[in-house]
Enzyme design. Structure first.
Site, PDB file in Angstrom:
ATOM      1  CB  SER A  53      -0.734  -5.885  -7.309  1.00 41.43           C
ATOM      2  OG  SER A  53      -0.145  -4.935  -8.145  1.00 41.43           O
TER       3      SER A  53
ATOM      4  N   GLY B 222       0.829  -1.213   0.000  1.00 41.21           N
ATOM      5  CA  GLY B 222       0.000   0.000   0.000  1.00 41.21           C
ATOM      6  C   GLY B 222       0.859   1.256   0.000  1.00 41.21           C
TER       7      GLY B 222
ATOM      8  CD  GLU C  24       9.741  -3.324  -5.340  1.00 45.46           C
ATOM      9  OE1 GLU C  24       9.120  -3.994  -6.165  1.00 45.46           O
ATOM     10  OE2 GLU C  24       9.277  -2.321  -4.796  1.00 45.46           O
TER      11      GLU C  24
ATOM     12  CB  SER D  68       0.797   3.945  -5.603  1.00 44.01           C
ATOM     13  OG  SER D  68       2.011   3.381  -6.011  1.00 44.01           O
TER      14      SER D  68
HETATM   15  C1  LIG Z   1       1.382  -3.489 -12.762  1.00 42.13           C
HETATM   16  C2  LIG Z   1       1.575  -2.523 -11.644  1.00 42.13           C
HETATM   17  C3  LIG Z   1       1.398  -2.947 -10.356  1.00 42.13           C
HETATM   18  C4  LIG Z   1       1.537  -2.052  -9.286  1.00 42.13           C
HETATM   19  N1  LIG Z   1       1.306  -2.518  -8.040  1.00 42.13           N
HETATM   20  C5  LIG Z   1       1.383  -1.650  -7.010  1.00 42.13           C
HETATM   21  C6  LIG Z   1       1.080  -2.071  -5.691  1.00 42.13           C
HETATM   22  O1  LIG Z   1       0.740  -3.228  -5.474  1.00 42.13           O
HETATM   23  N2  LIG Z   1       1.143  -1.186  -4.688  1.00 42.13           N
HETATM   24  C7  LIG Z   1       1.537   0.108  -4.910  1.00 42.13           C
HETATM   25  O2  LIG Z   1       1.619   0.859  -3.945  1.00 42.13           O
HETATM   26  N3  LIG Z   1       1.811   0.556  -6.136  1.00 42.13           N
HETATM   27  C8  LIG Z   1       1.736  -0.290  -7.194  1.00 42.13           C
HETATM   28  N4  LIG Z   1       2.001   0.151  -8.472  1.00 42.13           N
HETATM   29  C9  LIG Z   1       2.276   1.571  -8.684  1.00 42.13           C
HETATM   30  C10 LIG Z   1       3.707   1.889  -9.056  1.00 42.13           C
HETATM   31  O3  LIG Z   1       4.541   1.778  -7.949  1.00 42.13           O
HETATM   32  C11 LIG Z   1       3.706   3.295  -9.674  1.00 42.13           C
HETATM   33  O4  LIG Z   1       3.088   3.177 -10.916  1.00 42.13           O
HETATM   34  C12 LIG Z   1       5.057   3.900  -9.853  1.00 42.13           C
HETATM   35  O5  LIG Z   1       5.690   4.131  -8.617  1.00 42.13           O
HETATM   36  C13 LIG Z   1       4.985   5.225 -10.631  1.00 42.13           C
HETATM   37  O6  LIG Z   1       4.037   6.102 -10.104  1.00 42.13           O
HETATM   38  P1  LIG Z   1       2.868   6.719 -11.022  1.00 42.13           P
HETATM   39  O7  LIG Z   1       2.264   5.614 -11.752  1.00 42.13           O
HETATM   40  O8  LIG Z   1       2.031   7.549 -10.161  1.00 42.13           O
HETATM   41  O9  LIG Z   1       3.629   7.634 -12.071  1.00 42.13           O
HETATM   42  P2  LIG Z   1       4.210   9.180 -11.833  1.00 42.13           P
HETATM   43  O10 LIG Z   1       5.022   9.148 -10.633  1.00 42.13           O
HETATM   44  O11 LIG Z   1       3.003  10.054 -11.863  1.00 42.13           O
HETATM   45  O12 LIG Z   1       5.046   9.325 -13.080  1.00 42.13           O
HETATM   46  C14 LIG Z   1       4.584   9.720 -14.391  1.00 42.13           C
HETATM   47  C15 LIG Z   1       5.799   9.899 -15.263  1.00 42.13           C
HETATM   48  O13 LIG Z   1       6.652  10.926 -14.737  1.00 42.13           O
HETATM   49  C16 LIG Z   1       7.947  10.436 -14.525  1.00 42.13           C
HETATM   50  N5  LIG Z   1       8.542  11.056 -13.336  1.00 42.13           N
HETATM   51  C17 LIG Z   1       7.981  11.227 -12.125  1.00 42.13           C
HETATM   52  N6  LIG Z   1       8.847  11.818 -11.286  1.00 42.13           N
HETATM   53  C18 LIG Z   1       9.996  11.986 -11.973  1.00 42.13           C
HETATM   54  C19 LIG Z   1      11.273  12.525 -11.656  1.00 42.13           C
HETATM   55  N7  LIG Z   1      11.579  12.974 -10.442  1.00 42.13           N
HETATM   56  N8  LIG Z   1      12.204  12.541 -12.630  1.00 42.13           N
HETATM   57  C20 LIG Z   1      11.923  12.047 -13.875  1.00 42.13           C
HETATM   58  N9  LIG Z   1      10.754  11.547 -14.225  1.00 42.13           N
HETATM   59  C21 LIG Z   1       9.784  11.519 -13.285  1.00 42.13           C
HETATM   60  C22 LIG Z   1       7.756   8.946 -14.326  1.00 42.13           C
HETATM   61  O14 LIG Z   1       8.958   8.226 -14.588  1.00 42.13           O
HETATM   62  C23 LIG Z   1       6.669   8.658 -15.325  1.00 42.13           C
HETATM   63  O15 LIG Z   1       7.254   8.534 -16.602  1.00 42.13           O
HETATM   64  C24 LIG Z   1       1.878  -0.706  -9.538  1.00 42.13           C
HETATM   65  C25 LIG Z   1       2.079  -0.289 -10.849  1.00 42.13           C
HETATM   66  C26 LIG Z   1       1.916  -1.170 -11.896  1.00 42.13           C
HETATM   67  C27 LIG Z   1       2.102  -0.658 -13.287  1.00 42.13           C
END
Ligand SMILES: Cc1cc2nc3c(=O)[nH]c(=O)nc-3n(C[C@H](O)[C@H](O)[C@H](O)COP(=O)(O)OP(=O)(O)OC[C@H]3O[C@@H](n4cnc5c(N)ncnc54)[C@H](O)[C@@H]3O)c2cc1C
Lengths: 356, 390
Positions: free
Chosen positions: B161, B127, B245, B129
């Protein structure tokens, strides 16, 4: 890294630092030869690592030979180091012929070269292409197939007609043509077990990949240094994330190639395995393309100058990725072989890694 | 940065054989392989695997685990991923929660959770994101306020997930108001996913499957003894947790079952669906395997250095980036090399006749997640870039 390898790398590096600076490489490109560097390396026996001591080699393992070559690649060393030891030295040792003192070149033979029996003598006709430093070597080693099996040949290239050529890095790659050349009895041997045109190609490809691994790691450190010194918009360009992406991609590819070379070298007993070489040269070829592009982008215009060191490395990477087989050639071979072995053998083959 | 050349010892090779044989016997020959950590959630498989001693391998014997090394765990994980085994139930608890409990948990928490994790019966989600906190995890807004005997937690977690299938999740939240230091005041709480006030809403995944959830916490009571580590030390814990991880086999083997089907479709043992392979097919297989072979050596090297007590954070960021980008590349290489059953102009059919076609369709739809989950490419490269000069 083991202590022996580290000591070897340090010793080779010390000679290179003294005699293979970018200015020396530039001079060698103009002159076609690097005599000071050759003399020091030869004195220490480095070109003949992994060649049997009984015939005048230095002895040692493929891992040591590759470590030497990686260091040489770091300095863009303009010498036939792969050819002298890993190829010619190996073939000559296998037929029990002693090693000539100077540089020796070698080349894989192709369909354009024919060895035919004429009564009691063998006659050689045709061409060898892009032979490294042919006009600077007293001997040229190749392995040619005939209806009586494969033969190892060691000839003075000057007995043929040498047409000078260069690769993208200005390294001599000559064409050597023979016309009904009568091969003397001390110039030809039936290839012993394990010695074949294929084995020569595998060794050449691994040797080139080792040089490439060295050049890639040097491109990585050079790009890291330059981008942390070069200022634009009031800060080093390495602070920009877009530039950092290039730096990381470069480091990744260099690391990956080095790991592939070390794995393939560790598995050589003493010859490298088909699978390992095909995978390693494929990885090295892909890396060369990615790294050269990213490093030039990160350097801007300075990288496009003849003086600056980067170009000495990238021009070699662009040549070496194709020499002894490009990533296309090797990936096809690898794929064909794995598909032939079938799906259930795929993962077992991939997960062997370094063999016990 | 240093990657030592790693070799598997005879006993590690024996383990590899043992797992391989077990999986060949256990997984039905016509089963549809899962793709890496997105493989199906199958409690009976997890129990069976635990009976072999292959769950909770890194957990000490006194807590019901096996007390094995990181390399032994690597060996088993590789075999599971390569076979596409249904590891979805226990995998996150095994990889991530157990080491965190060992490092930060109280004795009571270890006694409560580690034995069932090692038995393959206790499953965790993550937990971290939130709708407004992705890469910038320190900006989480879920808040725990002191309540009688513990905390009352309110907020929304997203992309969780398998929250709909697992028993617990570890929630990163604020236990103290946001102050000058935004990394202070964060804590990790172990939350029962079936506790009153927890609402789990499915978020359909791109391929239509149910994988993602939104988990809404509305005044959920969490007892004091369910705080993982000290209140306020959550940030240090999640950042170190992220490095466990990063670079394991799940970062380069997600598409391995597809590659195997690809080889089968053209290869000597593909009696049913044999197609004739052209140069581009050979080239694709060669390019994929060459890279996979070399990346695997790097990942193994990281596992070996973990056993030697190192903390290879930069190395593992680098391997994860190489591995996950490779996984995506492998999909495209196969797609372009694969002749369509329809001839030169054709497309992937997600319900196609061959396993290969169905799996390839699944990877096209889920592939973008490889470089997002567990830290995006961009974030990993920032981590790696900081370490490069050193
Ligand atoms: C299949 C899958 C399973 C997942 N399972 C879990 C789960 O079980 N529990 C959980 O907590 N989360 C989970 N996640 C979430 C995952 O950890 C996040 O998707 C990830 O950390 C990125 O956050 P975001 O999706 O909000 O993207 P954002 O952080 O909003 O990013 C959007 C874009 O901006 C870029 N960006 C952001 N900040 C920067 C920076 N400082 N410099 C350069 N680029 C930047 C990113 O690289 C990306 O390209 C899962 C994701 C997926 C796809």
């Amino acid at each position: 890294m083991s202590d022996e390898i580290r000591m070897l790398t340090d010793a080779v590096g010390a000679i290179m630092t003294d005699r293979c600076q970018p200015g020396d490489v530039g001079a060698a490109e103009a002159a076609g030869w690097a005599p000071r560097l050759w003399d020091a390396l030869a004195e220490a026996g480095f070109p003949w690592i992994a060649v049997d001591e009984a015939v005048g080699g230095t002895g040692g393992s493929m891992a040591e030979a590759c470590a030497m070559l990686m260091t040489a690649g770091t300095f863009a060393a303009p010498l036939p180091l792969v050819e002298t030891g890993l190829l010619a030295g190996w073939a000559l040792a296998a037929v029990g012929s002693s090693i000539p003192p100077g540089p020796v070149t070698a080349a894989p033979s192709g369909p354009d070269l024919q060895l035919l029996r004429d009564g009691a003598t063998w006659r050689l006709t045709g061409r060898l292409y892009r032979v490294p430093w042919a006009s600077h070597c007293a001997r040229l080693v190749t392995i040619v197939g005939t209806s009586d099996g494969e033969f190892v040949l060691a000839l003075d290239p000057a007995r043929g007609t040498i047409t000078p050529g260069r690769n993208l890095a200005g390294e001599p790659r000559d064409t050597v043509a023979f016309d009904q050349l009568a091969v003397g009895p001390d110039e030809i041997w039936p290839a012993p077990a394990g010695v074949s045109a294929r084995a020569l190609l595998l060794r050449g490809a691994l040797g080139r990949a080792a040089l490439m691994a060295g050049a890639l790691s040097r491109v990585s450190s050079l790009t890291l240094r330059y981008t942390s010194e070069r200022q634009q918009f009031g800060r080093p360009v390495a602070r920009f994330q877009a530039v950092q992406q290039h730096l990381v991609r470069i480091a990744e590819e260099a690391t990956l190639t080095e790991m592939a070379v070390r794995t393939a070298a560790a598995n050589s007993r003493p010859d490298p395995l088909d699978f390992d070489v095909a995978a390693t040269k494929t990885v090295a070829g892909q890396a060369a393309t990615t790294v050269a592009a990213a490093a030039h982008e990160a350097h801007g215009a300075i990288g496009m100058t003849r003086e600056y060191e980067l170009g000495q490395l990238t021009r070699r990477l662009w040549s070496w990725r194709d020499e002894y087989g490009s990533e296309r050639y090797w990936s096809r071979q690898l794929g064909q072989r794995l598909i032939g072995n079938g799906a259930e053998q795929l993962w077992p083959a991939l997960s062997v890694g370094v063999q016990p | 940065m240093e990657f030592e050349l790693a070799t598997l010892s005879p006993s590690e090779r024996a383990l590899q054989d043992e797992v391989r044989t077990f999986l060949a016997k256990t997984l039905p020959s016509d089963f549809r392989p899962g793709l890496g950590i997105a493989a199906p959630h199958d409690p009976s498989f997890s129990t069976l695997l635990a009976e072999q001693g292959w769950v909770g391998m890194a957990i000490p014997v006194e807590y019901g685990g096996q007390g094995r090394t990181a390399v032994e765990r690597f060996v088993v994980t590789e075999e599971l991923m390569a076979a596409g085994a249904p590891i979805g139930a226990h995998y996150v608890a095994d990889r991530q929660t157990a080491p965190a409990l060992l490092k930060y948990g109280t004795e009571q928490q270890r006694r409560q959770f580690l034995p069932p994790i090692a038995a393959g019966e206790c499953w965790f989600s993550l937990g971290m994101s939130e709708p407004d906190a992705g890469s910038d995890l320190a900006s989480v807004r879920t808040t725990a306020r002191p309540a009688d005997g513990g905390w009352s937690v309110t907020g929304t977690k997203i992309w969780t997930s398998n929250a709909h299938l697992n028993q617990y999740f570890v929630v990163l939240c604020r236990t103290a108001p946001l102050g000058e230091d935004r990394h202070a005041g964060l804590s990790q709480l172990i939350v029962d996913l079936r506790a009153p006030g927890v609402k789990i809403n499915p978020i359909p995944f791109l391929d239509g499957s149910h994988h993602f959830n939104e988990v809404v916490l509305d005044g959920v009571f969490v007892a004091h003894d369910m705080v993982l580590g000290e209140p306020g030390s959550g940030w240090g814990q999640v950042t170190s947790e992220l490095s466990y991880e990063r670079s394991g086999p799940d970062r380069y083997l997600s598409t391995m079952p597809v590659v195997r089907e690809f080889v089968r479709a053209f290869g000597g043992d593909g009696a049913s669906a044999r197609r004739s392979a052209g140069a581009e097919v050979y080239e694709a297989v060669g390019a994929i395997t060459a890279r996979l072979w070399a990346i695997r050596q790097l990942s193994l090297s990281v596992a070996r250095s973990l056993d030697a007590g190192a903390a290879p954070a930069v190395e593992s960021a680098l391997v994860k980036d190489l591995g996950t980008c490779f996984e995506q590349l492998s999909i495209e290489l196969m797609r372009l090399a694969m002749p369509s059953p329809l001839g030169e102009i054709g497309e992937l059919d997600p319900a196609g006749d061959s396993m290969l076609e169905r799996l390839l369709a699944e990877t096209v739809l889920t592939g973008p997640s490889f470089t997002l989950r567990g830290g995006t490419t961009e974030i990993l490269r920032s981590v790696a870039a900081k370490g490069l000069g050193r």
